[in-house]
Design a protein around this motif. Structure first.
Motif, PDB file in Angstrom:
ATOM      1  N   ASP A  79       0.769  -1.150   0.004  1.00 42.68           N
ATOM      2  CA  ASP A  79       0.031  -0.146   0.064  1.00 42.68           C
ATOM      3  C   ASP A  79       0.848   1.022   0.345  1.00 42.68           C
ATOM      4  N   PRO A  80       0.326   2.339  -0.498  1.00 42.01           N
ATOM      5  CA  PRO A  80       1.126   3.640  -0.640  1.00 42.01           C
ATOM      6  C   PRO A  80       1.223   4.235   0.856  1.00 42.01           C
ATOM      7  N   ARG A  81       2.147   4.987   1.160  1.00 38.85           N
ATOM      8  CA  ARG A  81       2.208   5.410   2.400  1.00 38.85           C
ATOM      9  C   ARG A  81       1.651   7.106   2.577  1.00 38.85           C
ATOM     10  N   SER A  82       1.529   7.525   1.367  1.00 39.57           N
ATOM     11  CA  SER A  82       1.003   8.950   1.341  1.00 39.57           C
ATOM     12  C   SER A  82       0.441   9.066  -0.117  1.00 39.57           C
ATOM     13  N   LEU A  83      -0.579   9.817  -0.189  1.00 39.36           N
ATOM     14  CA  LEU A  83      -1.343  10.229  -1.305  1.00 39.36           C
ATOM     15  C   LEU A  83      -1.248  11.970  -1.313  1.00 39.36           C
ATOM     16  N   GLN A 136      -1.618   7.117  -9.328  1.00 38.43           N
ATOM     17  CA  GLN A 136      -2.903   6.402  -8.618  1.00 38.43           C
ATOM     18  C   GLN A 136      -3.923   7.494  -8.373  1.00 38.43           C
TER      19      GLN A 136
END
Length: 422
Positions: free
Chosen positions: A10-14, A87
């Protein structure tokens, strides 16, 4: 609403939102619990990489534009988005509570007076949406969250402008949820009117008070057939007498036979006032009712499984922890905020999140060996360096965390320790 740890991929920030955990997922995307730079919690929706294409981006961009257009106390607020990112993501207000579907499944149907209060609240919220010449088109129990400040409507992914001639669906293609879909929407009639949301609200209220939908069958195709057949009346079994006239009108087969949203609000008020209660009092009781049930009733055994936070190294079963249990007990003092460090994934059948709170036992002088106590440096002095000891590797990166995030992680750790079976 139950939150599970992030997966390693999973990404850690967006954007400017740091991701702290998983809230839920669907066929198109994943929803994360995020936090803004200023510490504002958010529900961050991300399209799955496997379904990112031009059409999904266009639909996502439309949802973003819809949320920028509407607002209101019963609509989850828009916080930020980027439809052009690698994303694509969308951040909205985080509502800390279960959806109506989960609440009814877990705790049973609502009393008629509280159902009438819910109907008045949601009808008024939909009126504000329609005032912007928009339709929700996918109102259902799963899209109504029961938060600590009352219900809120979410997920405008299928919302459309009432006069729009632009459609992202192919001819004869129908989008939506069949069990709450109006007959004309199921039949592919265009353009749709505000009556489709009135029907969906009626189906939602029927589920809230009776625990079932107007038409139910084994497959979606069979539901479509029942919904579009004018000779098949909706199933109103279990509906209290005071709500039967309202739901009968809202679930009428013909759009022209359904009441307006203003009339729905008025009829809901009449039901409430007939029981000697004012609308404001019924609204407060609805929120208190859903909050109390959530706080004191355990989740059903067949509920969506969650992962304990943090995942233990062994396979010993642990008790699930929900956000409702994160309140710090009065007799437990606040602990030192935990430090987040980079950890390697665990066993294949029990992956660990990339960043988990590092739990270090508190140093108690009376419980430590004498040699260990002698080795402790005096206050204000640095410990001596042992050349035989291999220095510990430093974390590859550090995540920023507000006081709220640190407290949440610490409460998770406290709740986990209290419920661990070992």
């Amino acid at each position: 609403m139950q939150i599970t740890p992030l997966n390693p991929e999973d990404p850690r920030s967006l954007g400017d939102f740091e991701l702290l955990g998983r809230i839920g997922q669907g066929g198109m995307g994943q929803v994360f619990l995020g936090e803004s730079l200023g510490g504002e919690p958010a529900a961050v929706k991300v399209i799955k990489p496997s379904v990112v294409d031009s059409e999904s981006r266009q639909r996502f961009a439309q949802e973003i534009e819809v949320l920028k257009t509407i607002w209101g106390p019963r609509i989850a607020a828009f916080l930020g988005a980027d439809a052009e990112a690698e994303q694509p993501w969308l951040a909205t207000e985080y509502v800390d509570g279960p959806d109506l579907a989960r609440h009814v499944t877990t705790h049973g149907p609502l009393p008629s007076v509280l159902t009438a209060a819910l109907g008045a609240i949601l009808a008024e919220a939909l009126s504000a949406v329609h005032a912007q010449e928009l339709l929700h088109r996918d109102l259902k129990p799963a899209n109504v969250l029961l938060g600590p400040n009352g219900p809120k409507i979410i997920d405008f992914g299928l919302a459309a402008f009432t006069e729009s001639t632009i459609s992202l669906t192919a001819p004869h293609q129908v989008v939506g949820t069949p069990i709450c879909m109006a007959p004309e929407q199921a039949a592919g009639v265009k353009p749709l009117t505000a009556a489709v949301d009135v029907y969906a609200l009626g189906a939602l209220l029927l589920f809230a008070v009776a625990g079932h939908y107007p038409h139910e069958a084994k497959t979606p195709y069979m539901v479509f057939h029942l919904v579009t057949d004018p000779g098949t009346a909706p199933d109103l079994s279990g509906v209290p007498d005071d709500l039967a006239p309202l739901l009968t009108g809202m679930l009428a087969h013909g759009a022209e036979d359904r009441p307006s949203l203003t009339e729905v609000v008025q009829q809901c008020r009449s039901v409430i006032e007939a029981q000697g209660m004012k609308i404001a009092q019924a609204r407060r009781r609805l929120t208190a009712h859903t909050t109390e049930r959530r706080r004191h009733r355990p989740a059903p055994a067949d509920s969506v499984p969650t992962v304990a936070w943090p995942t233990p190294a062994n396979d010993t079963p642990v008790t699930e922890i929900s956000p409702a249990e994160l309140e710090t007990p009065a007799d437990i003092p606040a602990a030192t905020p935990p430090t987040l460090i980079e950890t390697a994934p665990g066993p294949a059948d029990a992956p660990r999140p990339a960043d988990t709170p590092a739990v270090t036992p508190t140093d108690e002088p009376n419980n430590r060996p004498a040699a260990a106590r002698r080795d402790r440096p005096a206050p204000g002095r640095r410990p001596p360096t042992d050349p035989r000891r291999t220095p510990e590797p430093k974390p590859t990166h550090t995540l920023r965390h507000s006081v709220q995030a640190r407290r949440t992680a610490d409460r998770l750790r406290t709740a986990y320790a209290a419920k661990a079976p070992f």
